[in-house]
Enzyme design. Structure first.
Site, PDB file in Angstrom:
ATOM      1  N   LYS A 191      -0.060   2.128  -8.704  1.00  0.00           N
ATOM      2  CA  LYS A 191       1.402   2.715  -9.038  1.00  0.00           C
ATOM      3  C   LYS A 191       1.982   3.077  -7.688  1.00  0.00           C
ATOM      4  O   LYS A 191       3.322   2.818  -7.492  1.00  0.00           O
ATOM      5  CB  LYS A 191       1.239   3.780  -9.932  1.00  0.00           C
ATOM      6  CG  LYS A 191       0.560   4.979  -9.054  1.00  0.00           C
ATOM      7  CD  LYS A 191       0.009   6.142 -10.103  1.00  0.00           C
ATOM      8  CE  LYS A 191      -1.179   6.814  -9.605  1.00  0.00           C
ATOM      9  NZ  LYS A 191      -2.425   6.613 -10.064  1.00  0.00           N
ATOM     10  N   LYS A 249       5.160   6.483 -11.474  1.00  0.00           N
ATOM     11  CA  LYS A 249       5.086   5.834 -12.655  1.00  0.00           C
ATOM     12  C   LYS A 249       6.400   5.657 -13.468  1.00  0.00           C
ATOM     13  O   LYS A 249       6.696   4.501 -14.068  1.00  0.00           O
ATOM     14  CB  LYS A 249       3.900   6.734 -13.796  1.00  0.00           C
ATOM     15  CG  LYS A 249       2.608   6.576 -13.112  1.00  0.00           C
ATOM     16  CD  LYS A 249       1.689   7.539 -13.711  1.00  0.00           C
ATOM     17  CE  LYS A 249       0.488   7.523 -13.311  1.00  0.00           C
ATOM     18  NZ  LYS A 249      -0.507   8.510 -13.742  1.00  0.00           N
ATOM     19  N   GLU A 297      -0.554  -3.607 -15.571  1.00  0.00           N
ATOM     20  CA  GLU A 297      -0.443  -2.684 -16.834  1.00  0.00           C
ATOM     21  C   GLU A 297      -1.039  -1.419 -16.524  1.00  0.00           C
ATOM     22  O   GLU A 297      -0.490  -0.257 -16.889  1.00  0.00           O
ATOM     23  CB  GLU A 297      -1.078  -3.436 -17.996  1.00  0.00           C
ATOM     24  CG  GLU A 297      -1.126  -2.638 -19.180  1.00  0.00           C
ATOM     25  CD  GLU A 297      -0.066  -2.365 -19.911  1.00  0.00           C
ATOM     26  OE1 GLU A 297       0.526  -3.525 -20.507  1.00  0.00           O
ATOM     27  OE2 GLU A 297       0.538  -1.139 -19.918  1.00  0.00           O
ATOM     28  N   ASP A 328       2.996  11.900  -8.673  1.00  0.00           N
ATOM     29  CA  ASP A 328       2.443  10.558  -9.281  1.00  0.00           C
ATOM     30  C   ASP A 328       3.236  10.164 -10.452  1.00  0.00           C
ATOM     31  O   ASP A 328       3.435   9.149 -10.806  1.00  0.00           O
ATOM     32  CB  ASP A 328       0.866  11.383  -9.882  1.00  0.00           C
ATOM     33  CG  ASP A 328       0.237  10.310 -10.549  1.00  0.00           C
ATOM     34  OD1 ASP A 328      -0.342   9.382 -10.197  1.00  0.00           O
ATOM     35  OD2 ASP A 328       0.362  10.455 -11.883  1.00  0.00           O
TER      36      ASP A 328
HETATM   37  N1  LIG Z   1      -9.377   6.173 -11.279  1.00  0.00           N
HETATM   38  C1  LIG Z   1      -8.340   6.204 -12.206  1.00  0.00           C
HETATM   39  O1  LIG Z   1      -8.381   6.899 -13.306  1.00  0.00           O
HETATM   40  C2  LIG Z   1      -7.190   5.508 -12.116  1.00  0.00           C
HETATM   41  C3  LIG Z   1      -6.286   5.349 -13.151  1.00  0.00           C
HETATM   42  C4  LIG Z   1      -4.749   4.582 -12.891  1.00  0.00           C
HETATM   43  C5  LIG Z   1      -4.717   3.788 -11.780  1.00  0.00           C
HETATM   44  N2  LIG Z   1      -5.753   3.908 -10.767  1.00  0.00           N
HETATM   45  C6  LIG Z   1      -5.574   3.155  -9.672  1.00  0.00           C
HETATM   46  O2  LIG Z   1      -6.603   2.263  -9.418  1.00  0.00           O
HETATM   47  C7  LIG Z   1      -6.887   1.897  -8.067  1.00  0.00           C
HETATM   48  C8  LIG Z   1      -8.210   2.161  -7.617  1.00  0.00           C
HETATM   49  O3  LIG Z   1      -8.381   3.674  -8.203  1.00  0.00           O
HETATM   50  P1  LIG Z   1     -10.018   4.138  -8.006  1.00  0.00           P
HETATM   51  O4  LIG Z   1     -10.088   5.303  -8.714  1.00  0.00           O
HETATM   52  O5  LIG Z   1     -11.070   3.120  -8.680  1.00  0.00           O
HETATM   53  O6  LIG Z   1     -10.283   4.200  -6.408  1.00  0.00           O
HETATM   54  P2  LIG Z   1     -11.586   4.585  -5.716  1.00  0.00           P
HETATM   55  O7  LIG Z   1     -12.660   5.023  -6.701  1.00  0.00           O
HETATM   56  O8  LIG Z   1     -11.447   5.498  -4.428  1.00  0.00           O
HETATM   57  O9  LIG Z   1     -12.317   3.046  -5.238  1.00  0.00           O
HETATM   58  C9  LIG Z   1     -11.324   2.201  -4.136  1.00  0.00           C
HETATM   59  C10 LIG Z   1     -12.207   1.039  -3.758  1.00  0.00           C
HETATM   60  O10 LIG Z   1     -11.679   0.471  -2.656  1.00  0.00           O
HETATM   61  C11 LIG Z   1     -12.326   0.276  -1.623  1.00  0.00           C
HETATM   62  N3  LIG Z   1     -11.734   0.213  -0.471  1.00  0.00           N
HETATM   63  C12 LIG Z   1     -10.947   1.378   0.279  1.00  0.00           C
HETATM   64  N4  LIG Z   1     -10.242   0.883   1.244  1.00  0.00           N
HETATM   65  C13 LIG Z   1     -10.538  -0.484   1.204  1.00  0.00           C
HETATM   66  C14 LIG Z   1     -10.422  -1.582   2.137  1.00  0.00           C
HETATM   67  N5  LIG Z   1      -9.581  -1.237   3.407  1.00  0.00           N
HETATM   68  N6  LIG Z   1     -10.803  -2.747   2.068  1.00  0.00           N
HETATM   69  C15 LIG Z   1     -11.751  -3.029   1.015  1.00  0.00           C
HETATM   70  N7  LIG Z   1     -12.135  -1.946   0.145  1.00  0.00           N
HETATM   71  C16 LIG Z   1     -11.260  -0.949   0.353  1.00  0.00           C
HETATM   72  C17 LIG Z   1     -13.540   1.569  -1.668  1.00  0.00           C
HETATM   73  O11 LIG Z   1     -14.573   0.956  -1.066  1.00  0.00           O
HETATM   74  P3  LIG Z   1     -15.920   1.822  -0.986  1.00  0.00           P
HETATM   75  O12 LIG Z   1     -16.657   2.144  -2.291  1.00  0.00           O
HETATM   76  O13 LIG Z   1     -16.771   1.231   0.065  1.00  0.00           O
HETATM   77  O14 LIG Z   1     -15.533   3.450  -0.473  1.00  0.00           O
HETATM   78  C18 LIG Z   1     -13.745   1.691  -3.118  1.00  0.00           C
HETATM   79  O15 LIG Z   1     -14.570   0.741  -3.509  1.00  0.00           O
HETATM   80  C19 LIG Z   1      -5.637   2.954  -7.219  1.00  0.00           C
HETATM   81  O16 LIG Z   1      -4.663   1.986  -7.007  1.00  0.00           O
HETATM   82  C20 LIG Z   1      -5.399   3.972  -8.357  1.00  0.00           C
HETATM   83  O17 LIG Z   1      -4.078   4.429  -8.335  1.00  0.00           O
HETATM   84  C21 LIG Z   1      -6.874   4.573 -10.831  1.00  0.00           C
END
Ligand SMILES: NC(=O)c1ccc[n+]([C@@H]2O[C@H](COP(=O)([O-])OP(=O)(O)OC[C@H]3O[C@@H](n4cnc5c(N)ncnc54)[C@H](OP(=O)(O)O)[C@@H]3O)[C@@H](O)[C@H]2O)c1
Length: 431
Positions: free
Chosen positions: A107, A207, A131, A203
């Site tokens: 987002k 959105k 989405e 946040d």
């Molecule tokens: N979590 C939710 O509930 C949720 C809900 C809606 C939307 N989102 C969106 O979904 C996205 C991911 O969220 P998340 O919660 O899954 O985040 P997360 O748990 O922090 O995961 C981020 C991932 O990206 C990797 N990463 C970070 N920097 C990188 C780089 N420079 N090159 C390659 N990989 C890299 C990290 O690697 P490592 O594992 O090695 O650290 C990790 O695997 C975000 O945009 C977030 O806003 C999340």
């Protein structure tokens, strides 16, 4: 690419990425029989290669060189679940330019540099789907883009931040203070250690910008969104709202009329009978008002790895089917620059609390200030508090600028000892 195998390059394998891998692994056969495509995770980019991950993938497909995933000729589609602006922006643009469809949940990126990404997708003639960027697992953007493509949307109102909804639910149902409710949300993992992005409405504003972009085909960025968070709300405000038959929610509101588009995020008093008032805890819901269809509501989990991955996977299947069939499904059309109405021009009903001297003539003096600034009073309640009285007003619809001018003038009235909270009210009056 063989005819029905679509190879996915995954950027990020955290909460959402790993849940996506598990869903693809577990549901692969069902996806293939339903959608006619087999998804295969070809490469995964992460930051830290030595981290343990709960996914059944060979270590050989992990890399910390994310550009190599995008550039790999064996990768047909790119899924970006890294988050943040860079390197996500650069990687997505690169993938689109190479003709690879992209699915993202980001987002922050879309609400800031969406225009650049949409243009890159348009230019390359490939899908860019997002989405999961609004309300996690709740389907919203596809219904807006596809099911309602022929309708005229007037307003979209959403509870799109689960953290603040959890806090407000606790404040409302157990009388907790903001600080205590936030601490509880943090202990349960619903709120970050630094909760600013959630509680100050950033946040939800990101959105709201994406919702307005899709609902109205307008170029709206996060900076266009008027924003107020919930950190100033007191338990007394919540209790007072409840006594009047309202629940306080942090709402993202996007509306369009003949004068332009208005997008705002702020605490709002919602009548308890309204469907959004019953959305409790960390759930999200989005209420749509459109010309032909009338009122619609979508409800569900707005965050969490699995719900979010469910939305990402829906997009991924869509993009994969389009790729296999040689078509495109997901254009958002030409975005036009529509006037963004400033908050001062927005009309709504207001709740206003004053502490005043309990003496004759005071009410007339106060009512005169409302009248002079074109704000009409819908109802007033008086509660005695010692030598003072607390007056609670609900106004008819009034312009924000007029209400502000009224508040300003009331501060100079000697019998007004304190101007308390001012809250917007979702009213029963036509927009
Ligand atoms: N979590 C939710 O509930 C949720 C809900 C809606 C939307 N989102 C969106 O979904 C996205 C991911 O969220 P998340 O919660 O899954 O985040 P997360 O748990 O922090 O995961 C981020 C991932 O990206 C990797 N990463 C970070 N920097 C990188 C780089 N420079 N090159 C390659 N990989 C890299 C990290 O690697 P490592 O594992 O090695 O650290 C990790 O695997 C975000 O945009 C977030 O806003 C999340």
């Amino acid at each position: 690419m063989t005819e029905d195998v679509v190879r996915v390059g995954l950027l990020g394998c955290g909460h959402v990425g790993s849940a996506l891998v598990r869903l693809i692994t577990e549901n692969g056969d069902a996806i293939e029989s339903r959608a006619g495509v087999r998804l295969e995770i070809a490469k995964v980019a992460v930051r830290n290669l030595s981290r343990e991950r709960d996914v059944a993938l060979p270590s050989s497909i992990f890399t910390n060189d994310s550009a190599s995933v995008v550039g790999d000729p064996d990768v047909d589609i790119v899924v970006e679940v890294i988050g943040g602006i860079e390197p996500a922006r650069e990687l997505i643009v690169e993938a689109l330019k190479a003709g690879k469809p992209v699915v993202t949940a980001n987002k922050e990126l879309l609400s800031n540099v969406g225009k650049e990404l949409f243009e890159a997708a348009e230019g390359a003639g490939v899908d860019l789907l997002f989405e999961a960027s609004v309300a996690g697992g709740v389907p919203l953007l596809r219904p807006l883009r596809e099911s309602l493509a022929g309708d005229r949307i007037h307003r979209v109102m959403g509870i799109v931040n689960g953290t603040t909804n959890y806090i407000l639910t606790r404040m409302s149902e157990s009388g907790a203070s903001f600080t205590d409710a936030l601490a509880e949300a943090q202990s349960l993992g619903y709120a970050e250690r630094d909760p600013t992005a959630d509680v100050e409405g950033f946040d939800a504003a990101a959105k709201a910008a994406i919702i307005a972009t899709i609902a109205f085909g307008a170029r709206v960025v996060a900076g266009d969104v008027y924003r107020e968070g919930i950190s100033e709300l007191t338990d007394a405000d919540i209790a007072s709202a409840r006594d009047l038959g309202y629940t306080v929610k942090l709402l993202a509101i996007a509306e369009e009329d003949a004068t332009g588009v208005a997008v705002r995020v702020h605490p709002t008093m919602i009548p308890v009978q309204h469907p959004l008032a019953s959305v409790r805890e960390s759930f999200n819901a989005i209420f749509i008002e459109a010309e032909a269809v009338g009122e619609l509501m979508f409800y569900g989990r707005g965050a969490g790895g699995e719900p979010t991955a469910s939305a990402v996977l829906g997009d991924l299947i869509d993009a994969a089917k389009n790729l296999v069939s040689g078509g495109r499904g997901a254009t958002i059309g030409a975005l036009v620059r529509k006037p963004i109405r400033p908050i001062d021009a927005v009309e709504t009903q207001f709740y206003l609390q004053l502490e005043v001297a309990d003496q004759p003539g005071v009410l007339a003096e106060i009512a005169a200030q409302f009248g002079q600034h074109s704000v009409s009073i819908k109802s007033m309640q008086q509660v005695g508090i010692g030598a003072d009285a607390r007056l609670i007003f609900i106004t008819h619809r009034a312009r924000e600028a007029d209400l502000r001018a009224t508040v300003h003038a009331l501060r100079d009235v000697s019998s007004v000892h304190r101007v308390g909270s001012v809250l917007r009210v979702m009213g029963d009056e036509p927009a």
